[in-house]
Design a protein around this motif. Structure first.
Motif, PDB file in Angstrom:
ATOM      1  N   ILE A 241       0.882  -1.147   0.035  1.00 33.26           N
ATOM      2  CA  ILE A 241       0.038  -0.165   0.078  1.00 33.26           C
ATOM      3  C   ILE A 241       0.893   1.045   0.084  1.00 33.26           C
ATOM      4  CG2 ILE A 241      -1.932   1.071   1.297  1.00 33.26           C
ATOM      5  CD1 ILE A 241      -2.708  -1.441  -0.189  1.00 33.26           C
ATOM      6  N   LYS A 242       1.860   1.199   0.792  1.00 36.03           N
ATOM      7  CA  LYS A 242       2.822   2.330   1.213  1.00 36.03           C
ATOM      8  C   LYS A 242       3.428   2.706  -0.253  1.00 36.03           C
ATOM      9  CE  LYS A 242       7.081   4.114   3.319  1.00 36.03           C
ATOM     10  NZ  LYS A 242       8.025   3.964   4.395  1.00 36.03           N
ATOM     11  N   LYS A 243       3.844   1.842  -1.235  1.00 34.03           N
ATOM     12  CA  LYS A 243       4.401   1.809  -2.660  1.00 34.03           C
ATOM     13  C   LYS A 243       3.491   2.124  -3.565  1.00 34.03           C
ATOM     14  CE  LYS A 243       7.133  -0.798  -5.856  1.00 34.03           C
ATOM     15  NZ  LYS A 243       7.884  -2.188  -5.999  1.00 34.03           N
ATOM     16  N   ASN A 244       2.018   1.683  -3.521  1.00 37.90           N
ATOM     17  CA  ASN A 244       1.193   1.706  -4.685  1.00 37.90           C
ATOM     18  C   ASN A 244      -0.032   2.432  -4.342  1.00 37.90           C
ATOM     19  OD1 ASN A 244       2.663  -0.109  -6.665  1.00 37.90           O
ATOM     20  ND2 ASN A 244       2.564  -1.420  -4.846  1.00 37.90           N
ATOM     21  N   GLU A 245      -0.109   3.213  -3.273  1.00 38.63           N
ATOM     22  CA  GLU A 245      -1.504   3.830  -2.875  1.00 38.63           C
ATOM     23  C   GLU A 245      -1.902   4.777  -4.007  1.00 38.63           C
ATOM     24  OE1 GLU A 245      -3.863   5.356   1.284  1.00 38.63           O
ATOM     25  OE2 GLU A 245      -1.580   5.463   1.159  1.00 38.63           O
ATOM     26  N   GLU A 246      -1.270   5.628  -4.517  1.00 32.78           N
ATOM     27  CA  GLU A 246      -1.646   6.672  -5.451  1.00 32.78           C
ATOM     28  C   GLU A 246      -2.174   5.944  -6.801  1.00 32.78           C
ATOM     29  OE1 GLU A 246       0.476  10.240  -7.849  1.00 32.78           O
ATOM     30  OE2 GLU A 246       1.596   9.303  -6.455  1.00 32.78           O
ATOM     31  N   LYS A 247      -1.530   4.697  -7.114  1.00 35.12           N
ATOM     32  CA  LYS A 247      -1.965   3.950  -8.379  1.00 35.12           C
ATOM     33  C   LYS A 247      -3.183   3.250  -7.709  1.00 35.12           C
ATOM     34  CE  LYS A 247       2.822   3.063 -10.219  1.00 35.12           C
ATOM     35  NZ  LYS A 247       3.536   1.819 -10.664  1.00 35.12           N
ATOM     36  N   LEU A 248      -3.151   2.814  -6.793  1.00 36.52           N
ATOM     37  CA  LEU A 248      -4.587   2.113  -6.593  1.00 36.52           C
ATOM     38  C   LEU A 248      -5.747   3.001  -6.556  1.00 36.52           C
ATOM     39  CD1 LEU A 248      -3.394   0.051  -3.352  1.00 36.52           C
ATOM     40  CD2 LEU A 248      -3.994  -0.808  -5.722  1.00 36.52           C
ATOM     41  N   LYS A 249      -5.612   4.442  -5.898  1.00 33.78           N
ATOM     42  CA  LYS A 249      -6.675   5.247  -5.994  1.00 33.78           C
ATOM     43  C   LYS A 249      -6.778   5.950  -7.594  1.00 33.78           C
ATOM     44  CE  LYS A 249      -6.330   7.213  -1.158  1.00 33.78           C
ATOM     45  NZ  LYS A 249      -6.291   8.316  -0.551  1.00 33.78           N
ATOM     46  N   HIS A 250      -5.835   5.830  -8.213  1.00 35.23           N
ATOM     47  CA  HIS A 250      -6.122   6.264  -9.531  1.00 35.23           C
ATOM     48  C   HIS A 250      -6.854   5.266 -10.594  1.00 35.23           C
ATOM     49  CE1 HIS A 250      -5.272   7.870 -13.585  1.00 35.23           C
ATOM     50  NE2 HIS A 250      -5.221   6.755 -14.041  1.00 35.23           N
ATOM     51  N   PHE A 251      -6.615   3.879 -10.042  1.00 35.22           N
ATOM     52  CA  PHE A 251      -7.418   2.842 -10.867  1.00 35.22           C
ATOM     53  C   PHE A 251      -8.933   2.856 -10.122  1.00 35.22           C
ATOM     54  CE2 PHE A 251      -8.781  -1.788 -10.417  1.00 35.22           C
ATOM     55  CZ  PHE A 251      -8.942  -1.822 -11.497  1.00 35.22           C
ATOM     56  N   GLY A 252      -8.912   2.996  -9.043  1.00 36.93           N
ATOM     57  CA  GLY A 252     -10.513   3.044  -8.203  1.00 36.93           C
ATOM     58  C   GLY A 252     -11.336   4.054  -9.007  1.00 36.93           C
ATOM     59  N   MET A 253     -10.745   5.134  -9.658  1.00 35.54           N
ATOM     60  CA  MET A 253     -11.456   6.271 -10.216  1.00 35.54           C
ATOM     61  C   MET A 253     -11.584   6.147 -11.705  1.00 35.54           C
ATOM     62  SD  MET A 253     -12.451   7.888  -7.323  1.00 35.54           S
ATOM     63  CE  MET A 253     -13.134   9.322  -8.576  1.00 35.54           C
TER      64      MET A 253
ATOM     65  N   GLY B  75     -13.250   4.584 -14.928  1.00 35.73           N
ATOM     66  CA  GLY B  75     -14.568   4.247 -15.387  1.00 35.73           C
ATOM     67  C   GLY B  75     -14.677   3.487 -16.515  1.00 35.73           C
ATOM     68  N   LYS B  76     -14.015   3.741 -17.692  1.00 31.95           N
ATOM     69  CA  LYS B  76     -14.279   2.767 -19.072  1.00 31.95           C
ATOM     70  C   LYS B  76     -13.497   1.696 -18.777  1.00 31.95           C
ATOM     71  CE  LYS B  76     -14.627   7.098 -21.540  1.00 31.95           C
ATOM     72  NZ  LYS B  76     -14.507   7.887 -22.914  1.00 31.95           N
ATOM     73  N   PRO B  77     -13.845   0.443 -19.174  1.00 34.97           N
ATOM     74  CA  PRO B  77     -13.350  -0.825 -19.267  1.00 34.97           C
ATOM     75  C   PRO B  77     -12.151  -0.742 -19.930  1.00 34.97           C
ATOM     76  CG  PRO B  77     -15.744  -0.933 -19.683  1.00 34.97           C
ATOM     77  CD  PRO B  77     -15.287   0.403 -19.763  1.00 34.97           C
ATOM     78  N   GLU B  78     -11.874   0.043 -21.020  1.00 34.95           N
ATOM     79  CA  GLU B  78     -10.683  -0.073 -21.985  1.00 34.95           C
ATOM     80  C   GLU B  78      -9.440   0.683 -21.140  1.00 34.95           C
ATOM     81  OE1 GLU B  78     -13.628   3.195 -23.681  1.00 34.95           O
ATOM     82  OE2 GLU B  78     -13.505   1.009 -22.995  1.00 34.95           O
TER      83      GLU B  78
ATOM     84  N   TYR C  31      -4.446   0.576 -17.831  1.00 39.04           N
ATOM     85  CA  TYR C  31      -3.804   0.753 -16.822  1.00 39.04           C
ATOM     86  C   TYR C  31      -3.315  -0.507 -16.021  1.00 39.04           C
ATOM     87  CZ  TYR C  31      -2.605   3.429 -12.826  1.00 39.04           C
ATOM     88  OH  TYR C  31      -1.958   4.135 -11.449  1.00 39.04           O
ATOM     89  N   LEU C  32      -3.927  -1.595 -16.012  1.00 43.84           N
ATOM     90  CA  LEU C  32      -3.370  -2.809 -15.346  1.00 43.84           C
ATOM     91  C   LEU C  32      -2.552  -3.283 -16.147  1.00 43.84           C
ATOM     92  CD1 LEU C  32      -6.890  -4.343 -13.924  1.00 43.84           C
ATOM     93  CD2 LEU C  32      -5.093  -3.133 -12.696  1.00 43.84           C
TER      94      LEU C  32
ATOM     95  N   HIS D 213       1.245  -4.021 -13.929  1.00 45.13           N
ATOM     96  CA  HIS D 213       0.990  -5.399 -13.440  1.00 45.13           C
ATOM     97  C   HIS D 213       0.946  -5.764 -11.975  1.00 45.13           C
ATOM     98  CE1 HIS D 213       1.325  -7.722 -17.826  1.00 45.13           C
ATOM     99  NE2 HIS D 213      -0.002  -7.324 -17.497  1.00 45.13           N
ATOM    100  N   ASP D 214       1.543  -5.055 -11.174  1.00 45.11           N
ATOM    101  CA  ASP D 214       1.675  -5.365  -9.856  1.00 45.11           C
ATOM    102  C   ASP D 214       0.632  -5.183  -9.077  1.00 45.11           C
ATOM    103  OD1 ASP D 214       4.404  -6.169 -10.204  1.00 45.11           O
ATOM    104  OD2 ASP D 214       5.222  -4.016  -9.615  1.00 45.11           O
ATOM    105  N   LEU D 215      -0.470  -4.284  -9.601  1.00 45.22           N
ATOM    106  CA  LEU D 215      -1.676  -3.904  -9.120  1.00 45.22           C
ATOM    107  C   LEU D 215      -2.824  -5.366  -9.292  1.00 45.22           C
ATOM    108  CD1 LEU D 215      -2.225  -0.204 -10.242  1.00 45.22           C
ATOM    109  CD2 LEU D 215      -1.124  -1.284  -8.241  1.00 45.22           C
ATOM    110  N   VAL D 216      -2.424  -6.192 -10.049  1.00 44.04           N
ATOM    111  CA  VAL D 216      -3.348  -7.271 -10.330  1.00 44.04           C
ATOM    112  C   VAL D 216      -2.995  -8.354  -9.158  1.00 44.04           C
ATOM    113  CG1 VAL D 216      -4.348  -9.052 -11.810  1.00 44.04           C
ATOM    114  CG2 VAL D 216      -3.076  -6.788 -12.668  1.00 44.04           C
TER     115      VAL D 216
END
Length: 369
Positions: free
Chosen positions: A146-158, A160-163, A168-169, A173-176
């Motif tokens: 979480i400390k390393k990827n929190e900014e990326k996680l919140k960006h992914f959470g926001m 909307g479009k599947p593409e 982004y994933l 790849h580390d977010l999967v």
């Protein structure tokens, strides 16, 4: 100008089929190929022998020069001169050999050289297994992730479009992984607690998408990172039944979040109430909670305290049985609801008590008045 003359002397390839009918074509091809391979082997052997001889002469010449520096005599100079002449002859032989090789016609073995030779076979990557980690190690891994990827996680959470989610994933790849689903689920819970319902529902879709990817990887027994494209392809081209199942799971997840948020709020309110209760008990003269004592009083006494009417209180006490009145008075004094003022001899409703327990005297005074 480009010299194309080299292309006019290419030897017939091994698969040439323009031969006389009476000739054994396969045998002819084998003979041609064998003869060419032997010539090429002889050429390579000559080149190697000449190279080794030149290297040997270079080493001898180097030693001779060192001796000449140490012993400046005619013998050393003669030896060095003889070696230089032999080396010059070998250089000339090398030039002739290079020219001879250059004039040889091209064939299937020499017309081109292999630039690189690499075979890549795509195999499914095994799923990362952290089940053997202890609880402390898993917690440490989660915090570091979480400390390393929190900014990326919140960006992914926001997103909307599947593409956009897929792209982004694929780029991150580390977010999967399971940690992403857990973080986004906790974020949804906090958003619901903060009454940000619309934003919670928006992020919830990403949680369910990540859970679908992880479940797909589990079924195929592969790394989840290899299932991103498959999942979004199935979502994009899925039939009504598959999409309905996804929407049902999304609705169920949001309901679970709402229920969990409700329980969290209730627990938080109970904790606050308990903390306030402990503070009231700590500040009460006799260790009783004023609120509990007030709620246990008869309705007639509750009205006296709510209206802060001393005369009504005296009248109510006088009308009550003595034993019951004494009990209520003692509990009110111990909780701080009744505080006698030693100077004015009047009853104060609320405050701090500084004198000893005198519920008997107060009861008698109220009764007499």
């Amino acid at each position: 100008m480009v010299d194309y003359s080299k292309w006019r002397t290419i030897e017939i390839s091994d698969d040439e089929d323009d031969t006389h009918p009476n000739i054994d074509t396969p045998s002819l091809f084998r003979w041609r190929h064998q003869a060419r391979v032997e010539r090429m082997s002889e050429m390579e052997a000559s080149k190697k022998a000449l190279k080794d001889k030149r290297n040997d002469l270079h080493n001898k010449l180097k030693e001779a020069k060192q001796k000449a520096k140490q012993n400046d005599n005619n013998e050393s100079k003669e030896e060095m001169k003889k070696l230089e002449e032999e080396l010059a002859k070998l250089d000339k032989e090398q030039e002739e050999l290079d020219q001879k090789e250059k004039l040889l016609p091209w064939n299937v073995d020499t017309i081109s050289k292999e630039g690189c030779n690499k075979t890549v076979i795509n195999k499914p990557k095994p799923r990362a297994d952290r089940s053997n980690l202890s609880e402390e190690e898993q917690e440490k891994f989660y915090k570091e992730f979480i400390k390393k990827n929190e900014e990326k996680l919140k960006h992914f959470g926001m997103l909307g479009k599947p593409e956009d989610c897929k792209r982004y994933l694929m780029e991150n790849h580390d977010l999967v992984c399971e940690e992403t689903a857990n973080y986004l689920a906790l974020w949804c819970l906090n958003l619901e607690i903060e009454d940000k319902h619309d934003l919670m529902e928006f992020v919830a879709k990403q949680v369910v998408s990540m859970q679908y990817i992880l479940e797909l990887a589990k079924q195929l027994d592969v790394d989840p990172r290899g299932c991103v494209s498959s999942f979004f392809a199935r979502i994009d081209k899925a039939d009504k039944e598959y999409k309905d199942a996804f929407e049902d799971e999304l609705r169920a997840f949001k309901e679970r979040i709402r229920e969990r948020a409700r329980i969290r709020v209730e627990q938080a309110m109970k904790e606050v109430e308990e903390e306030e209760r402990k503070k009231r008990i700590a500040s009460s003269p006799g260790g009783l909670d004023p609120e509990d004592v007030f709620n246990s009083l008869p309705e007639s006494l509750q009205k006296c305290f709510e209206s802060r009417d001393i005369q009504l209180l005296q009248k109510t006490i006088a009308e009550m049985p003595e034993e019951e009145a004494r009990l209520h008075m003692k509990r009110c004094i111990d909780s701080g609801l009744w505080v006698p003022d030693a100077n004015s001899k009047e009853l104060l409703l609320g405050g701090e008590i500084e004198s000893e327990d005198n519920s008997e005297g107060i009861y008698s005074e109220l009764k007499s008045n």
